[in-house]
Design a protein around this motif. Sequence first.
Motif, mmCIF file in Angstrom:
data_model
loop_
_atom_site.group_PDB
_atom_site.id
_atom_site.type_symbol
_atom_site.label_atom_id
_atom_site.label_comp_id
_atom_site.label_asym_id
_atom_site.label_seq_id
_atom_site.Cartn_x
_atom_site.Cartn_y
_atom_site.Cartn_z
ATOM 1 N N ASN A 100 42.206 57.932 51.107
ATOM 2 C CA ASN A 100 42.017 56.596 51.896
ATOM 3 C C ASN A 100 40.825 55.950 51.358
ATOM 4 O O ASN A 100 40.523 54.601 51.448
ATOM 5 N N ASN A 154 41.731 45.979 54.017
ATOM 6 C CA ASN A 154 41.470 47.049 55.011
ATOM 7 C C ASN A 154 40.285 46.564 55.834
ATOM 8 O O ASN A 154 39.993 47.364 57.038
ATOM 9 N N ASN A 206 46.013 56.223 58.038
ATOM 10 C CA ASN A 206 46.462 55.115 57.314
ATOM 11 C C ASN A 206 47.446 55.768 56.207
ATOM 12 O O ASN A 206 47.992 54.770 55.662
ATOM 13 N N HIS A 218 50.533 55.534 58.553
ATOM 14 C CA HIS A 218 50.841 54.591 59.517
ATOM 15 C C HIS A 218 49.961 53.227 59.084
ATOM 16 O O HIS A 218 48.909 53.087 58.519
ATOM 17 N N ASN A 219 50.685 52.163 59.217
ATOM 18 C CA ASN A 219 50.155 50.708 58.865
ATOM 19 C C ASN A 219 50.262 49.841 60.614
ATOM 20 O O ASN A 219 51.184 50.320 61.153
ATOM 21 N N GLU A 244 51.221 46.942 61.079
ATOM 22 C CA GLU A 244 52.485 45.945 61.379
ATOM 23 C C GLU A 244 53.799 46.679 60.977
ATOM 24 O O GLU A 244 54.792 45.909 61.234
ATOM 25 N N SER A 245 53.680 47.382 60.180
ATOM 26 C CA SER A 245 54.999 47.693 59.491
ATOM 27 C C SER A 245 55.333 49.282 59.409
ATOM 28 O O SER A 245 54.243 49.978 59.150
ATOM 29 N N VAL A 255 55.566 52.845 57.589
ATOM 30 C CA VAL A 255 55.373 53.571 56.349
ATOM 31 C C VAL A 255 56.201 54.742 56.536
ATOM 32 O O VAL A 255 57.323 54.731 56.236
ATOM 33 N N ALA A 307 54.661 51.710 62.999
ATOM 34 C CA ALA A 307 53.677 50.984 62.769
ATOM 35 C C ALA A 307 52.963 50.998 64.335
ATOM 36 O O ALA A 307 53.412 51.170 65.310
#
Length: 145
Positions: free
Chosen positions: A44, A52, A77, A80-81, A83-84, A86, A90
Amino acid sequence: MKKVFFILGISVAFLTACGGGSNKPADADSASSSNNSAVAQQTNAANDTSANKIGTDSNSGTTGNKGEELMAAADCNTCHNAESKVIGPALVDIAKKYKESDVETLAKKVIAGGSGNWGTVPMTAHPDLSLDDAKEMVKYILTVK
């Protein structure tokens, strides 16, 4: 043939990143989780882009939201995102599904890990995460709309 190897490689990477449903003893899972967490944190940090940092304080580089900062420092991260989907759901979908009254229950799930609520891919346990920090993360997630 290249496509098959590509898909297989991606599948292995996803399963490895999220625990892969391993049948190791609990002690091995804890050690593995710690190692995976450290690798994910390094990943990350290496992948941190200006995308980001949207909404950050230009002087400090922080967002001012403790839960969001804790998530950025952890391995969240990776799966997880905002808005969408992964690997995991989300954040907006999580916020739609749960209420503020679910904070403690969700925080305990973040720490314990598991599967079943969003499909068969298990979420990696985060045993080194304090309950208070997990609650801050969940409170932030529930604000993502």
